[in-house]
Design a protein around this motif. Structure first.
Motif, short mmCIF file in Angstrom:
data_model
loop_
_atom_site.label_atom_id
_atom_site.label_comp_id
_atom_site.label_asym_id
_atom_site.label_seq_id
_atom_site.Cartn_x
_atom_site.Cartn_y
_atom_site.Cartn_z
N HIS A 114 -1.44 -6.96 -0.30
CA HIS A 114 -1.99 -5.91 0.29
C HIS A 114 -3.40 -5.72 -0.02
O HIS A 114 -3.95 -5.51 -1.18
CB HIS A 114 -1.11 -4.67 0.18
N LYS A 115 -4.49 -5.61 0.99
CA LYS A 115 -5.82 -5.44 0.66
C LYS A 115 -6.18 -6.32 -0.40
O LYS A 115 -7.32 -6.18 -1.04
CB LYS A 115 -6.03 -4.01 0.17
N VAL A 119 1.01 -6.87 -4.76
CA VAL A 119 1.57 -5.82 -4.91
C VAL A 119 3.00 -5.86 -5.25
O VAL A 119 3.84 -4.87 -5.60
CB VAL A 119 1.33 -4.82 -3.71
N MET A 201 3.19 1.12 3.14
CA MET A 201 2.20 1.34 2.27
C MET A 201 0.74 2.00 3.05
O MET A 201 0.12 2.83 2.63
CB MET A 201 1.68 0.08 1.81
N GLU A 202 0.58 1.68 4.32
CA GLU A 202 -0.50 2.19 5.01
C GLU A 202 -0.08 3.64 5.32
O GLU A 202 -0.93 4.33 5.45
CB GLU A 202 -0.64 1.23 6.43
N GLU A 205 -0.51 5.70 2.73
CA GLU A 205 -1.94 5.46 1.77
C GLU A 205 -1.86 4.97 0.48
O GLU A 205 -2.40 5.29 -0.37
CB GLU A 205 -2.49 6.69 1.93
N ASP A 207 -2.25 1.89 -2.22
CA ASP A 207 -2.85 0.53 -2.71
C ASP A 207 -1.98 -0.43 -3.25
O ASP A 207 -2.27 -1.37 -3.54
CB ASP A 207 -4.22 0.70 -3.35
N ASP A 208 -0.76 0.23 -4.23
CA ASP A 208 -0.17 -0.56 -4.90
C ASP A 208 1.20 0.37 -4.99
O ASP A 208 1.51 1.41 -4.44
CB ASP A 208 -0.64 -0.69 -6.37
#
Length: 569
Positions: A114-115, A119, A201-202, A205, A207-208
């Motif tokens: 992710h990004k 993760v 996760m989005e 919000e 990131d991990d």
């Protein structure tokens, strides 16, 4: 966000993760080629953190798969190497000691990014019908004979499938299209899990997964330890005997409640068998942990932390800690009896909680069909491999009867006749509950079932029997009576064995009676209305009603008359 709000949000995320992996598992059920996955649910699915710790498992699946797979992802990380874990990768193995216990289980792991950052991981396992070698059965004398071995490796590297690996697999198995289809189904279900995770996760919000992972593992560990601390701090020993292949096998275990953990030590258990019923420790551990967890903390979600307080040990090269290259194809036969051995000990520590013994291992058989060789076969005759999963009865519980023809501890579903017959030229002539097979007691053991199998015209076949309880039926608990044992015979009267590959000539059938679960408590304490209900339903005969439950001739006649009138009982 306040700390209290943070806890609420994390609980919502935890529930979402469980739904994510359940969708992952259902995707596998819908897309798998093998009937063992589609119809029986012989699979598992889960999500793991970046360290390889299981955070959540799907409800669909078996404890042997998911609890063994709980240890597998760490092996994948170690074997692949963190520096080689890349976006688009898919990893594969059927290593019995670093996977789930035998070559017939394919485990696939997919890293989730992710990004641009790793993760976590998704993992799934499915039982496949054929992996080459001798076929699914106990006949091999080493793991090398049992089929194709796939070490932990990349099935796909950055999205590119290893075509050489695919060709090697196809060239070594009897049903190549089916197996490759199952492998792609496994990879696809991991991808679906990944997509749903990214959506979550989005939405939150993230990131991990570090925060939610800590929340899950800490709460699960604390809740499980609290349950253990509330138990009597005692030790007890248990044991049971099963048929084995050609000699009886004894499982012995000492269960010790020690503050923040429960230790199960299998010292004294029988050594390795020459045939493929040996069980790697990872699989025995899976079922020992499952047995204790469902007894004391069934509602705590299954993950790395809720499993950690259950410590399992066994001497090397005992039958529950088989080392390479021991044959392990039917490791489930021994593994499925581990809970009964553990419960024999645990019942002495916490009376009135665990059930009586049940059928234990699944009543599986695989049929290898081919055109008859004793006379000309019709042009339509063909070769086929058909695996079917079936169950005997489960043991009576302290307050409830055992379940009929229901698998415990595996949880695998019985396959419908229609699905079995669709898989190849096999005919199931009979499949029905087996009256009087459940042991008598205050609560009655679950019924086993009858099955009769043959082949379509023009075929002969080998049947690979994978049964037990032929000589050692399920034992009653606290005064309950034993369940019925397993029987198997050929229609021409030829004697057959509960394990091993056996030939069935053209026109003959195999007649099987699967075992019943044992009873719990004295039969004299069973309410008379439940005895009459069992008689009316055909679960017990008039003879059993009189002999085991003291139902009078008059009472039996009244029940029979009511049944003839169609009255409800």
């Amino acid at each position: 966000m306040t700390q209290e709000h943070s806890k609420v949000a994390y609980q919502v995320m935890w529930n979402r993760l469980i739904s994510v992996v359940e969708e992952q598992a259902q995707a596998l059920v819908r897309t798998a080629f093998s009937t063992s996955v589609r119809e029986a649910g012989d699979l598992s699915a889960g999500i793991y953190d970046t360290q390889g710790q299981m955070l959540a498992q799907a409800v669909t699946g078996t404890p042997g798969h998911v609890n063994a797979m709980a240890d597998a992802v760490a092996h994948f990380i170690r074997r692949i190497g963190r520096q080689n874990i890349l976006k688009g990768d898919v990893y594969i193995t059927n290593d019995p000691w670093e996977g789930t216990g035998h070559l017939h289980d394919i485990t696939m792991v997919t890293p989730s990014f992710h990004k641009g950052a790793l993760v976590g991981f998704f993992a799934c396992t499915a039982h496949i019908v054929d992996i080459g070698g001798r076929g699914f059965g106990a006949d091999a004398q080493s793991v090398y004979e049992e089929g194709l071995y796939i070490p932990i490796m990349k099935f796909a590297n950055k999205g590119n499938v290893d075509d050489t690996l695919v060709r090697i697999i196809r060239g070594n198995v009897r049903e190549p299209d089916q197996l490759i289809g199952d492998i792609y189904a496994l990879a696809t279900c991991n991808e679906i899990g990944h997509r749903r995770l990214i959506d979550m996760m989005e939405e939150f919000e993230l990131d991990d997964l570090n925060g939610i992972a800590d929340f899950i593992l800490e709460n699960s560990r604390r809740a499980t330890i609290e349950r253990i601390a509330a138990l009597p701090q005692q030790s007890a020993e248990g044991e049971m005997t099963m048929d084995g292949f050609d000699r009886p096998i004894t499982l012995k275990v000492k269960v010790s409640v020690e503050g923040d953990k429960i230790v199960s030590d299998f010292t004294g258990t029988s050594g390795l068998d020459k045939k493929g019923i040996n069980c790697p420790l990872v699989y025995a551990k899976a079922y020992a942990c499952y047995a204790l967890k469902v007894a004391i903390a069934p509602e705590i979600p299954n993950n790395a932390a809720s499993l950690a307080p259950f410590e399992i040990s066994a001497p090397e090269n005992s039958i529950v800690n088989a080392l390479h290259p021991a044959p392990v194809a039917l490791r489930h036969i021994v593994g499925h009896f581990v809970p009964d051995a553990v419960y024999d000990a645990f019942d002495k520590i916490v009376p009135g909680l665990v059930p009586a013994e049940g059928a234990g291992c699944l009543c599986n058989f695989q049929v290898s069909l081919r055109p008859r060789m004793d006379a000309p076969a019709p042009a339509s005759a063909r070769r086929s491999e058909v695996l079917t999963f079936n169950s005997g009865g489960s043991g009576a519980r302290p307050e409830h009867d055992g379940l009929n023809a229901t698998a415990f501890p595996s949880g695998v579903m019985t396959m419908p006749i229609e699905a079995t017959e669709h898989a190849g030229p096999v005919i199931i002539w009979r499949k029905e509950l087996r009256p009087d097979s459940g042991g008598a007691g205050k609560t009655r053991g679950g019924l086993g079932q009858y099955m009769e199998v043959g082949a379509q015209e023009g075929h002969e076949f080998d049947i690979q029997a994978m049964f037990d309880r032929g000589e050692h039926p399920a034992r009653g608990r606290r005064g309950g009576k034993n369940g019925a044992n397993t029987t198997i015979v050929r229609s021409d009267g030829a004697e057959m064995h509960v394990k091993g590959k056996q030939f069935v000539p053209h026109g003959e059938r195999v007649i099987m009676a699967f075992p019943g679960g044992a009873g719990y408590g004295s039969a004299s304490e069973r309410p008379i209305d439940l005895v009459k209900r069992d008689l009316a339903r055909g679960y017990i005969s008039a003879e059993t009603a009189a002999k085991d439950y003291n139902l009078s001739v008059t009472e039996i006649a009244e029940v029979e008359a009511a049944v003839a009138r169609g009255d409800a009982i």
